[in-house]
Design a protein around this motif. Structure first.
Motif, PDB file in Angstrom:
ATOM      1  N   TYR A   6      -2.860   1.054   6.804  1.00 41.06           N
ATOM      2  CA  TYR A   6      -3.349  -0.333   6.245  1.00 41.06           C
ATOM      3  C   TYR A   6      -4.951  -0.395   6.502  1.00 41.06           C
ATOM      4  O   TYR A   6      -5.235  -1.187   5.605  1.00 41.06           O
ATOM      5  N   PRO A   7      -5.654  -0.243   7.435  1.00 38.66           N
ATOM      6  CA  PRO A   7      -6.805  -0.364   7.453  1.00 38.66           C
ATOM      7  C   PRO A   7      -7.631   0.057   6.401  1.00 38.66           C
ATOM      8  O   PRO A   7      -8.484  -0.347   5.740  1.00 38.66           O
ATOM      9  N   ASP A   8      -7.221   1.424   5.921  1.00 41.58           N
ATOM     10  CA  ASP A   8      -7.704   1.990   4.834  1.00 41.58           C
ATOM     11  C   ASP A   8      -7.651   1.073   3.501  1.00 41.58           C
ATOM     12  O   ASP A   8      -8.453   1.007   2.639  1.00 41.58           O
ATOM     13  N   PHE A   9      -6.379   0.497   3.297  1.00 42.18           N
ATOM     14  CA  PHE A   9      -5.632  -0.027   2.027  1.00 42.18           C
ATOM     15  C   PHE A   9      -6.595  -1.499   2.388  1.00 42.18           C
ATOM     16  O   PHE A   9      -7.140  -1.850   1.157  1.00 42.18           O
ATOM     17  N   ALA A  10      -6.616  -2.036   3.364  1.00 40.96           N
ATOM     18  CA  ALA A  10      -7.492  -3.275   3.300  1.00 40.96           C
ATOM     19  C   ALA A  10      -8.809  -2.999   3.021  1.00 40.96           C
ATOM     20  O   ALA A  10      -9.445  -4.047   2.339  1.00 40.96           O
ATOM     21  N   ALA A  11      -9.657  -2.136   3.731  1.00 39.18           N
ATOM     22  CA  ALA A  11     -11.116  -1.844   3.267  1.00 39.18           C
ATOM     23  C   ALA A  11     -11.145  -1.483   1.909  1.00 39.18           C
ATOM     24  O   ALA A  11     -12.241  -1.983   1.156  1.00 39.18           O
ATOM     25  N   ARG A  12     -10.319  -0.868   1.369  1.00 40.27           N
ATOM     26  CA  ARG A  12     -10.450  -0.482  -0.264  1.00 40.27           C
ATOM     27  C   ARG A  12     -10.273  -1.828  -1.039  1.00 40.27           C
ATOM     28  O   ARG A  12     -11.174  -1.684  -2.007  1.00 40.27           O
ATOM     29  N   TRP A  13      -9.409  -2.747  -0.680  1.00 40.90           N
ATOM     30  CA  TRP A  13      -9.119  -3.413  -1.759  1.00 40.90           C
ATOM     31  C   TRP A  13      -9.788  -4.930  -1.153  1.00 40.90           C
ATOM     32  O   TRP A  13      -9.787  -5.878  -2.209  1.00 40.90           O
ATOM     33  N   GLN A  14     -10.530  -5.112  -0.053  1.00 41.36           N
ATOM     34  CA  GLN A  14     -11.265  -5.992   0.230  1.00 41.36           C
ATOM     35  C   GLN A  14     -12.544  -6.228  -0.909  1.00 41.36           C
ATOM     36  O   GLN A  14     -12.747  -7.616  -1.151  1.00 41.36           O
ATOM     37  N   LYS A  15     -13.080  -5.433  -1.367  1.00 41.52           N
ATOM     38  CA  LYS A  15     -14.292  -5.279  -2.174  1.00 41.52           C
ATOM     39  C   LYS A  15     -13.825  -5.810  -3.564  1.00 41.52           C
ATOM     40  O   LYS A  15     -14.478  -6.049  -4.378  1.00 41.52           O
ATOM     41  N   CYS A  64       2.209   1.157  -3.268  1.00 47.26           N
ATOM     42  CA  CYS A  64       3.380   2.102  -3.012  1.00 47.26           C
ATOM     43  C   CYS A  64       2.897   3.365  -1.918  1.00 47.26           C
ATOM     44  O   CYS A  64       4.108   3.583  -1.271  1.00 47.26           O
ATOM     45  N   ASP A  65       1.866   3.884  -2.108  1.00 46.61           N
ATOM     46  CA  ASP A  65       1.485   4.843  -1.139  1.00 46.61           C
ATOM     47  C   ASP A  65       1.585   4.348   0.343  1.00 46.61           C
ATOM     48  O   ASP A  65       1.926   4.831   1.169  1.00 46.61           O
ATOM     49  N   LEU A  66       1.090   3.186   0.636  1.00 46.36           N
ATOM     50  CA  LEU A  66       1.072   2.528   1.863  1.00 46.36           C
ATOM     51  C   LEU A  66       2.503   2.254   2.511  1.00 46.36           C
ATOM     52  O   LEU A  66       2.567   2.249   3.615  1.00 46.36           O
ATOM     53  N   LEU A  67       3.365   1.676   1.576  1.00 49.12           N
ATOM     54  CA  LEU A  67       4.690   1.443   1.767  1.00 49.12           C
ATOM     55  C   LEU A  67       5.627   2.703   2.152  1.00 49.12           C
ATOM     56  O   LEU A  67       6.852   2.576   2.461  1.00 49.12           O
ATOM     57  N   GLY A  68       5.077   3.767   1.524  1.00 48.86           N
ATOM     58  CA  GLY A  68       5.852   5.096   1.447  1.00 48.86           C
ATOM     59  C   GLY A  68       6.934   5.092   0.419  1.00 48.86           C
ATOM     60  O   GLY A  68       8.157   5.778   0.788  1.00 48.86           O
ATOM     61  N   VAL A  69       6.830   4.410  -0.648  1.00 53.30           N
ATOM     62  CA  VAL A  69       7.920   4.124  -1.629  1.00 53.30           C
ATOM     63  C   VAL A  69       7.369   5.038  -3.014  1.00 53.30           C
ATOM     64  O   VAL A  69       6.422   5.153  -3.214  1.00 53.30           O
ATOM     65  N   PRO A  70       8.545   5.368  -3.517  1.00 53.42           N
ATOM     66  CA  PRO A  70       8.014   6.059  -4.695  1.00 53.42           C
ATOM     67  C   PRO A  70       7.443   5.308  -5.884  1.00 53.42           C
ATOM     68  O   PRO A  70       7.514   4.210  -5.938  1.00 53.42           O
ATOM     69  N   LYS A  71       6.375   5.776  -6.773  1.00 49.65           N
ATOM     70  CA  LYS A  71       5.851   5.143  -7.589  1.00 49.65           C
ATOM     71  C   LYS A  71       6.682   4.944  -8.787  1.00 49.65           C
ATOM     72  O   LYS A  71       7.521   5.672  -9.180  1.00 49.65           O
ATOM     73  N   PRO A  72       6.718   3.878  -9.534  1.00 48.49           N
ATOM     74  CA  PRO A  72       7.761   3.600 -10.901  1.00 48.49           C
ATOM     75  C   PRO A  72       7.293   4.594 -11.657  1.00 48.49           C
ATOM     76  O   PRO A  72       6.144   5.238 -12.106  1.00 48.49           O
TER      77      PRO A  72
END
Length: 48
Positions: free
Chosen positions: A3-12, A29-37
């Protein structure tokens, strides 16, 4: 992805939501561990 990686990437991203929505959803999807559509096809009955 954590989550910290995700938040840092998308905060900008600021107000560029429409331009980045595809990448955002892939990262989510990667963060949640679910398959991509899967991509849609020309046959609607095959798309779920």
């Amino acid at each position: 992805m954590t989550y910290p990686d995700f938040a840092a990437r998308w905060q900008k991203s600021g107000g560029a939501e429409r331009a980045n929505y595809g990448l955002f959803l892939q990262d989510l999807c990667d963060l949640l561990g679910v398959p991509k559509p899967d991509p849609t096809t020309d046959t609607a009955s095959q798309d779920q």
